[in-house]
Write an enzyme that holds these catalytic residues in place. Structure first.
Site, PDB file in Angstrom:
ATOM      1  N   LYS A  78      42.845  39.856  39.612  1.00 57.04           N
ATOM      2  CA  LYS A  78      42.585  38.467  39.223  1.00 57.04           C
ATOM      3  C   LYS A  78      43.061  38.144  37.810  1.00 57.04           C
ATOM      4  CE  LYS A  78      37.689  39.440  38.483  1.00 57.04           C
ATOM      5  NZ  LYS A  78      37.773  40.818  38.969  1.00 57.04           N
ATOM      6  N   THR A  79      43.084  39.141  36.928  1.00 59.07           N
ATOM      7  CA  THR A  79      43.582  38.856  35.568  1.00 59.07           C
ATOM      8  C   THR A  79      45.072  38.502  35.622  1.00 59.07           C
ATOM      9  OG1 THR A  79      41.969  40.323  34.569  1.00 59.07           O
ATOM     10  CG2 THR A  79      43.898  39.830  33.256  1.00 59.07           C
TER      11      THR A  79
ATOM     12  N   GLU B  73      39.635  32.881  35.172  1.00 58.95           N
ATOM     13  CA  GLU B  73      39.378  34.089  35.956  1.00 58.95           C
ATOM     14  C   GLU B  73      37.873  34.157  36.166  1.00 58.95           C
ATOM     15  OE1 GLU B  73      40.832  37.637  34.086  1.00 58.95           O
ATOM     16  OE2 GLU B  73      39.470  38.904  35.231  1.00 58.95           O
TER      17      GLU B  73
END
Ligand code: EPU
Length: 765
Positions: A128-129, A173
């Site tokens: 997700k980063t 995020e």
């Protein structure tokens, strides 16, 4: 305490100016919030027991930083934001509660800030980063001026969080690890994958799914979801208007024809069967392609033309510690990655393998005892694509140790799963040595983990830079190795590693090496057969030269003279003499060392010593210049030849006397017999002590009744008192302690000061 629900947090944070304090401001997530609040015009302070580069940067932007958590520093704050890593007895937190001050968690603050914009939340267990950074980047390049909040430093975005008053969107995020995903009410969300993780917080998969379900429920417009991930698809597909992405044929946005290149992937994108075009992603790995298709779906739906999206993807550089190249040369590639969950590890290893390097060597540090325990089996199966794996101990984060759980748990699981190249190194600071010593041309080294394992890769990278320079100096025919265990190169079989092990093959290479070490202030130590050497367990820093092979092993007979390189064994000189009918060298048969060592210490046996047979010595001085000196020009002592303290022998000329072969054979046999009957066959460094004038050291030790005395696996031989033998697995520390014991008994009982003949070198472990 004022209830947070009583304050209009979005208004307070995005529509007004306040005095806000952040507890635990140095955390990667918290520093992002601090950045946003500063940009929103608040008066921001923060406390943390550590300061970081990020807090330094924020201080320059106006943050008032306190290196301790003291209530008085936050007493005038209107609002407190707290990191989930902060304990409930934190003095600022306690005081805020007592004075009814509103306290919000990091994610609540973030969610409230996001309410001031059209929110886009990127959620999922893995990736997700990178994906949120990619989204923010693509939206920014698309001219939408998004604000963003990403949980790591993103070079291409400049900072990990930014408020842009010009744009409508806010890309964040979302962190599922502590359930705070529930705080968000975004316009869109992008869900990458859902599986068991963070079991320190969530009971099971069902609990995790509940959190995601709530996020989906709270999303006002489109849910973009990875249809290839079964859990995600099951949860999202029913959401009205959801848009799927992935490799699945029926995905709304589909990636296909993926071609993985070294660090890039080329792929085709289709929207509902219609080709949008080709994209290039400069981040390796199939999983990143999948995530990029998600970003393409979102950006397209937001109205950005595909060509624009493809152009920005091409420029995208991913986050720190995500397949981050630490070192790259023609021979080696060192990559660091944050992967710490089995799925991430598999994906990263797959990406590493797809680079087509010869082997993938991996160093792994598990993160959290709870995860190690919960996913031990999965970890065991995650390393199939690694040729070698060195596992170190668990990085605990803020957890207490779980009895029976350590890095070894994972190493054992990997081995049980059938991997043949796994080892366990409990000392983190030695991991780079284990991996570095395995290195071969063409290898890729990967550090994996969310703790501090990357520091080991950095140490390796720094030493590799020097090693490559050494290779350039001595040539590829030479052998240059990192962290070579000196226990492999000493007859005593103890000793730590040589930082740089170099085997030059000729005099020129040796001379160049000497000059280069001098230039670069690298210590240089020469080792021959290691038969008279006791290397401490910490090994030797700098370059350890082992002149061997090529010219150094050569032996030539010329009349009565035998010319031998320093790498040739003394024993071989004796036998070359025998073959040529030259006697007087037979005593050398009993010396385990090479010519270099024989010269260095004027070795001797059977009443003879090296320099009695020497005609000339050729050596290199400290500037690498070659010299030849004849015996009468040389100063020689009992077991010492001072010239070689600062110079380096390359060859020597021995003189023998013509003698009948039977006589030579008889003397050789006598020497063998003497060795067989008076000296142990076990691993040793020959005689440990020089013979004092009054009495041979062996006899002295014998008379003192010290035979068979031991420290650990080091033992005084029962055969000869001046030999200490390694019974298997002895350490240098054992050896040194035993030597000291013998010395003190000899001093106390006989007034004799024993001096070691064996050279003790290196650093303590
Ligand atoms: N002795 C004992 N008990 C023992 C060992 C020896 O009483 O446990 C007695 C022997 O019986 C002999 C005297 O001590 O009367 C000397 O012993 P040895 O003949 O074994 O000779 P050394 O002086 O101990 C030297 C070299 C050895 C070499 C031998 C054989 C030194 C320090 N050692 O040993 O060299 O192999 O002669 O020529 O000079 C080495 O340098 O590493 C080495 C092994």
């Amino acid at each position: 305490m004022k209830l947070v629900s009583e304050v209009d947090l979005p208004k307070l944070l995005t529509g007004e100016r306040h005095r806000i304090h952040l507890i635990g401001v140095a955390g990667s997530g918290m520093s992002g919030i601090a950045a946003l609040l500063l940009e929103l015009g608040h008066n921001v302070s923060g406390s943390d027991k550590v300061s970081t580069l990020e807090t330094d940067r924020l201080q320059r932007l106006g943050l008032r930083f306190f290196p301790q958590h003291r209530a008085e520093d936050a007493s005038d704050a209107d609002l407190i934001v707290v990191s989930s890593a902060i304990k409930i007895d934190n003095p600022i937190l306690v005081s805020a509660r007592d004075s009814s001050k509103p306290v919000v968690r990091r994610a609540e603050a973030l969610a409230a800030v996001m309410r001031g914009k059209r929110g886009v939340v990127i959620a999922g267990m893995h990736g997700k980063t990178t994906t949120s950074a990619m989204t923010a980047h693509v939206l920014r390049e698309g001219g939408l001026h998004p604000s963003h909040y990403v949980g790591a430093e993103i070079p291409i975005l400049g900072t990990n969080a930014h408020w842009d008053s010009r744009g409508e969107y806010f890309v964040a995020e979302g962190d599922e690890s502590d359930g705070t995903l529930r705080c968000f009410h975004p316009e869109h969300c992008l869900i990458l994958n859902i599986e068991e993780e963070h079991l320190d917080f969530h009971v099971d998969l069902e609990a995790i799914e509940k959190v995601f379900a709530q996020l989906i429920e709270q999303t006002s417009e489109t849910v973009f979801y990875n249809v290839d991930d079964a859990n995600t698809a099951r949860l999202c597909a029913k959401h009205k208007g959801a848009i799927s992405f992935g490799f699945f044929e029926k995905a709304d946005y589909r990636g296909a024809d993926v071609e993985l290149r070294d660090f890039a992937s080329v792929f085709c994108v289709y929207r509902r069967g219609q080709q949008l075009g080709e994209a290039i992603l400069n981040v390796p790995g199939q999983h990143n392609v999948q995530n990029a298709v998600g970003v393409i779906a979102l950006a397209t739906e937001l109205g950005i033309p595909f060509e624009k999206i493809a152009a920005s993807l091409r420029k995208f550089e991913h986050a720190r510690r995500r397949f981050e190249i630490k070192y790259q040369s023609d021979r080696f590639l060192l990559v660091d990655d944050y992967a710490h969950h089995p799925t991430e590890i598999r994906a990263t290893l797959k990406a590493a393998k797809s680079t087509g390097r010869k082997r993938v060597l991996t160093m792994f540090q598990a993160h959290r005892y709870s995860r190690t325990k919960a996913l031990r089996k999965e970890f065991g199966r995650a390393f199939d694509d690694a040729d070698r794996v060195v596992v170190t101990d668990v990085y605990p984060a803020n957890e207490a140790l779980i009895p029976g759980i350590s890095g070894k748990t994972i190493a054992d699981e990997i081995a049980t799963h059938g991997h043949r190249g796994v080892s366990y190194q409990p000392r983190l600071e030695w991991v780079h040595r284990d991996v570095g010593n395995m290195l071969d041309f063409g290898d890729l080294v990967l550090s994996l983990g969310a703790g501090n394992i990357h520091e080991q890769l950095s140490v390796l990278a720094a030493d590799l830079v020097i090693a490559e320079r050494l290779i350039a100096i001595v040539g590829e025919e030479a052998d240059v190795r990192l962290y070579e265990p000196l226990s492999k190169h000493t007859t005593l079989r103890v000793g730590g590693p040589a930082q740089f092990w170099v085997e030059p093959r000729n005099e020129n290479a040796f001379a160049e090496l000497i000059r280069s070490c001098r230039r670069e202030s690298l210590p240089l130590f020469v080792i021959g057969r290691g038969s008279n050497l006791l290397v401490r367990d910490g090994g030797i820093r700098g370059v350890v030269v082992h002149p061997r092979g090529g010219d150094f092993d050569r032996i030539e007979v010329n009349g009565n003279e035998i010319i031998a390189g320093v790498g040739a064994k003394l024993k071989e000189v004796a036998y070359a003499g025998k073959a040529a009918g030259l006697g007087g060298l037979e005593w050398m048969e009993g010396i385990p060392g090479a010519v270099g060592g024989g010269l260095r210490m004027n070795a001797g046996a059977m009443g003879a010593q090296t320099f009695e047979n020497i005609v000339r010595v050729r050596y290199l001085d400290a500037n690498g210049e070659a010299h030849t000196k004849t015996c009468d020009e040389l100063e020689v002592h009992y077991r010492n030849f001072p010239l070689l303290e600062n110079n380096f022998a390359v060859s020597a000329v021995f003189r023998g006397q013509p003698a009948p072969t039977e006589e030579i054979v008889r003397k050789l046999e006598a020497s063998q017999e003497k060795r067989r009957t008076s000296q142990p066959a076990a691993k040793s460094a020959g005689c440990i002590f020089k013979n004092p004038n009054s009495c041979p050291a062996g006899k002295l030790v014998d008379e003192l009744g010290l035979k068979n005395s031991r420290v650990g696996k080091a033992r005084v031989s029962e055969v000869h008192g001046n030999f200490i033998v390694n019974d298997g697995g002895a350490t240098a520390a054992d050896m040194i302690e035993l030597i000291e014991r013998i010395k003190s008994v000899a001093r106390a009982k006989r007034g004799i000061e024993l001096e070691t003949e064996v050279q003790v070198v290196g650093e303590m472990a």
